[in-house]
Design a protein around this motif. Structure first.
Motif, PDB file in Angstrom:
ATOM      1  N   LEU A 184       0.836  -1.204   0.000  1.00 32.81           N
ATOM      2  CA  LEU A 184       0.000   0.000   0.000  1.00 32.81           C
ATOM      3  C   LEU A 184       0.870   1.253   0.000  1.00 32.81           C
ATOM      4  O   LEU A 184       0.583   2.214  -0.718  1.00 32.81           O
ATOM      5  N   SER A 185       1.950   1.245   0.784  1.00 34.33           N
ATOM      6  CA  SER A 185       2.852   2.397   0.832  1.00 34.33           C
ATOM      7  C   SER A 185       3.497   2.667  -0.527  1.00 34.33           C
ATOM      8  O   SER A 185       3.805   3.809  -0.856  1.00 34.33           O
ATOM      9  N   ALA A 186       3.705   1.605  -1.296  1.00 32.14           N
ATOM     10  CA  ALA A 186       4.313   1.748  -2.623  1.00 32.14           C
ATOM     11  C   ALA A 186       3.269   2.050  -3.703  1.00 32.14           C
ATOM     12  O   ALA A 186       3.614   2.177  -4.872  1.00 32.14           O
ATOM     13  N   GLY A 187       1.987   2.136  -3.317  1.00 31.92           N
ATOM     14  CA  GLY A 187       0.948   2.529  -4.265  1.00 31.92           C
ATOM     15  C   GLY A 187       0.277   1.410  -5.026  1.00 31.92           C
ATOM     16  O   GLY A 187      -0.441   1.663  -5.996  1.00 31.92           O
ATOM     17  N   TYR A 188       0.447   0.165  -4.590  1.00 32.49           N
ATOM     18  CA  TYR A 188      -0.204  -0.946  -5.274  1.00 32.49           C
ATOM     19  C   TYR A 188      -1.647  -1.087  -4.797  1.00 32.49           C
ATOM     20  O   TYR A 188      -1.979  -0.749  -3.668  1.00 32.49           O
ATOM     21  N   ARG A 189      -2.492  -1.607  -5.685  1.00 30.32           N
ATOM     22  CA  ARG A 189      -3.928  -1.724  -5.415  1.00 30.32           C
ATOM     23  C   ARG A 189      -4.253  -3.101  -4.857  1.00 30.32           C
ATOM     24  O   ARG A 189      -3.857  -4.131  -5.402  1.00 30.32           O
ATOM     25  N   GLU A 190      -5.047  -3.102  -3.777  1.00 27.44           N
ATOM     26  CA  GLU A 190      -5.461  -4.346  -3.134  1.00 27.44           C
ATOM     27  C   GLU A 190      -6.837  -4.770  -3.637  1.00 27.44           C
ATOM     28  O   GLU A 190      -7.712  -3.944  -3.842  1.00 27.44           O
ATOM     29  N   ASN A 191      -7.016  -6.072  -3.829  1.00 32.38           N
ATOM     30  CA  ASN A 191      -8.335  -6.643  -4.066  1.00 32.38           C
ATOM     31  C   ASN A 191      -8.890  -6.937  -2.675  1.00 32.38           C
ATOM     32  O   ASN A 191      -8.317  -7.715  -1.927  1.00 32.38           O
ATOM     33  N   ASP A 192     -10.001  -6.311  -2.340  1.00 37.84           N
ATOM     34  CA  ASP A 192     -10.507  -6.414  -0.968  1.00 37.84           C
ATOM     35  C   ASP A 192     -11.530  -7.532  -0.774  1.00 37.84           C
ATOM     36  O   ASP A 192     -12.404  -7.439   0.078  1.00 37.84           O
ATOM     37  N   MET A 193     -11.382  -8.614  -1.520  1.00 36.76           N
ATOM     38  CA  MET A 193     -12.304  -9.736  -1.360  1.00 36.76           C
ATOM     39  C   MET A 193     -12.205 -10.337   0.040  1.00 36.76           C
ATOM     40  O   MET A 193     -11.170 -10.255   0.692  1.00 36.76           O
ATOM     41  N   ARG A 249      -5.093 -14.164   4.262  1.00 35.50           N
ATOM     42  CA  ARG A 249      -4.730 -13.972   2.856  1.00 35.50           C
ATOM     43  C   ARG A 249      -5.053 -12.556   2.425  1.00 35.50           C
ATOM     44  O   ARG A 249      -6.059 -11.978   2.861  1.00 35.50           O
ATOM     45  N   ILE A 250      -4.196 -12.025   1.568  1.00 31.45           N
ATOM     46  CA  ILE A 250      -4.449 -10.746   0.920  1.00 31.45           C
ATOM     47  C   ILE A 250      -4.127 -10.899  -0.556  1.00 31.45           C
ATOM     48  O   ILE A 250      -3.334 -11.768  -0.940  1.00 31.45           O
ATOM     49  N   TYR A 251      -4.763 -10.073  -1.373  1.00 24.69           N
ATOM     50  CA  TYR A 251      -4.562 -10.107  -2.816  1.00 24.69           C
ATOM     51  C   TYR A 251      -4.227  -8.705  -3.288  1.00 24.69           C
ATOM     52  O   TYR A 251      -4.906  -7.741  -2.926  1.00 24.69           O
ATOM     53  N   PHE A 252      -3.192  -8.597  -4.123  1.00 31.41           N
ATOM     54  CA  PHE A 252      -2.785  -7.314  -4.691  1.00 31.41           C
ATOM     55  C   PHE A 252      -2.539  -7.456  -6.182  1.00 31.41           C
ATOM     56  O   PHE A 252      -2.209  -8.538  -6.662  1.00 31.41           O
ATOM     57  N   TYR A 253      -2.682  -6.339  -6.885  1.00 30.02           N
ATOM     58  CA  TYR A 253      -2.403  -6.270  -8.321  1.00 30.02           C
ATOM     59  C   TYR A 253      -1.080  -5.549  -8.544  1.00 30.02           C
ATOM     60  O   TYR A 253      -0.831  -4.499  -7.942  1.00 30.02           O
ATOM     61  N   ASP A 254      -0.249  -6.107  -9.426  1.00 30.07           N
ATOM     62  CA  ASP A 254       0.968  -5.391  -9.802  1.00 30.07           C
ATOM     63  C   ASP A 254       0.630  -4.394 -10.912  1.00 30.07           C
ATOM     64  O   ASP A 254      -0.531  -4.232 -11.276  1.00 30.07           O
ATOM     65  N   ARG A 255       1.622  -3.726 -11.453  1.00 28.62           N
ATOM     66  CA  ARG A 255       1.371  -2.682 -12.458  1.00 28.62           C
ATOM     67  C   ARG A 255       0.868  -3.239 -13.789  1.00 28.62           C
ATOM     68  O   ARG A 255       0.328  -2.502 -14.599  1.00 28.62           O
ATOM     69  N   ASP A 256       1.037  -4.541 -14.015  1.00 27.62           N
ATOM     70  CA  ASP A 256       0.496  -5.166 -15.223  1.00 27.62           C
ATOM     71  C   ASP A 256      -0.927  -5.668 -15.016  1.00 27.62           C
ATOM     72  O   ASP A 256      -1.530  -6.221 -15.916  1.00 27.62           O
TER      73      ASP A 256
END
Length: 138
Positions: free
Chosen positions: A91-100, A109-116
Motif C-alpha cells: 500500500l505504501s508503494a501505491g499498489y492496489r489491493e483486491n478487498d475480497m 490472505r491478501i490479494y494485490f495487483y501489480d502494475r500489469d
C-alpha cells in the motif's frame, strides 16, 4: 523427496516493475539471473529453492484476456511470514489491493495487483497442522 512447485513462468510488460512489486512484498526475494533472449529479456527471482521465471512480453498493443473467465493464470499464491507487513509495504508503494473476503481461522490472505494487473495472493498460515491449513469448509 516430497514434490513441490519449483517455479512458474509469467510474461510481464516490464521486468523492472514486476521485480519491484515482488521485492516490495517479499524483500527476501533476490534476482537469481537476468537474461537476454533475441526477442525478449527474462529474469529468475525468488529464493535458492523456488523462483518465478519472468519474461517481457513481445511488443503488442492489447492483451485480450479477462481474469477468471479466459484461459491463463488468475493469480499466483505466495506464502509469507506476516501479511500485515506485506500489505503495509505494498500500500505504501501505491499498489492496489483486491478487498475480497478471505476470513479463515487457520490462515490470513491478501490479494494485490501489480502494475500489469496481475493478481498476487499472499498467505500467512496460522497453524502448522495440514488439516487446519488446508481446510476448505469455511
Amino acid at each position: 523427496m516430497k514434490p513441490y512447485v519449483e517455479h512458474a513462468n509469467l510474461t510481464v510488460r516490464h521486468l523492472e516493475d514486476t521485480i519491484e512489486f515482488l521485492q516490495t512484498a517479499i524483500p527476501e526475494f533476490t534476482v537469481r539471473h537476468l537474461g537476454q533472449h533475441p526477442m525478449y529479456r527474462w529474469c529468475h527471482i525468488g529464493t535458492e529453492d523456488t523462483y518465478l521465471a519472468l519474461q517481457e512480453v513481445v511488443a503488442r498493443d492489447q492483451i485480450d484476456r479477462t481474469p477468471y473467465r479466459d484461459l491463463g493464470i488468475n493469480h499466483i499464491g505466495l506464502v509469507v511470514d506476516d501479511v500485515v507487513q506485506v500489505r503495509e509495504r505494498l500500500l505504501s508503494a501505491g499498489y492496489r489491493e483486491n478487498d475480497m473476503e478471505t476470513t479463515h481461522p487457520s490462515r490470513q490472505r491478501i490479494y494485490f495487483y501489480d502494475r500489469d494487473g496481475i493478481e498476487w495472493e499472499f498467505t500467512q498460515y496460522l497453524s502448522d497442522d495440514p488439516l487446519q491449513r488446508n481446510d476448505y469448509a469455511l
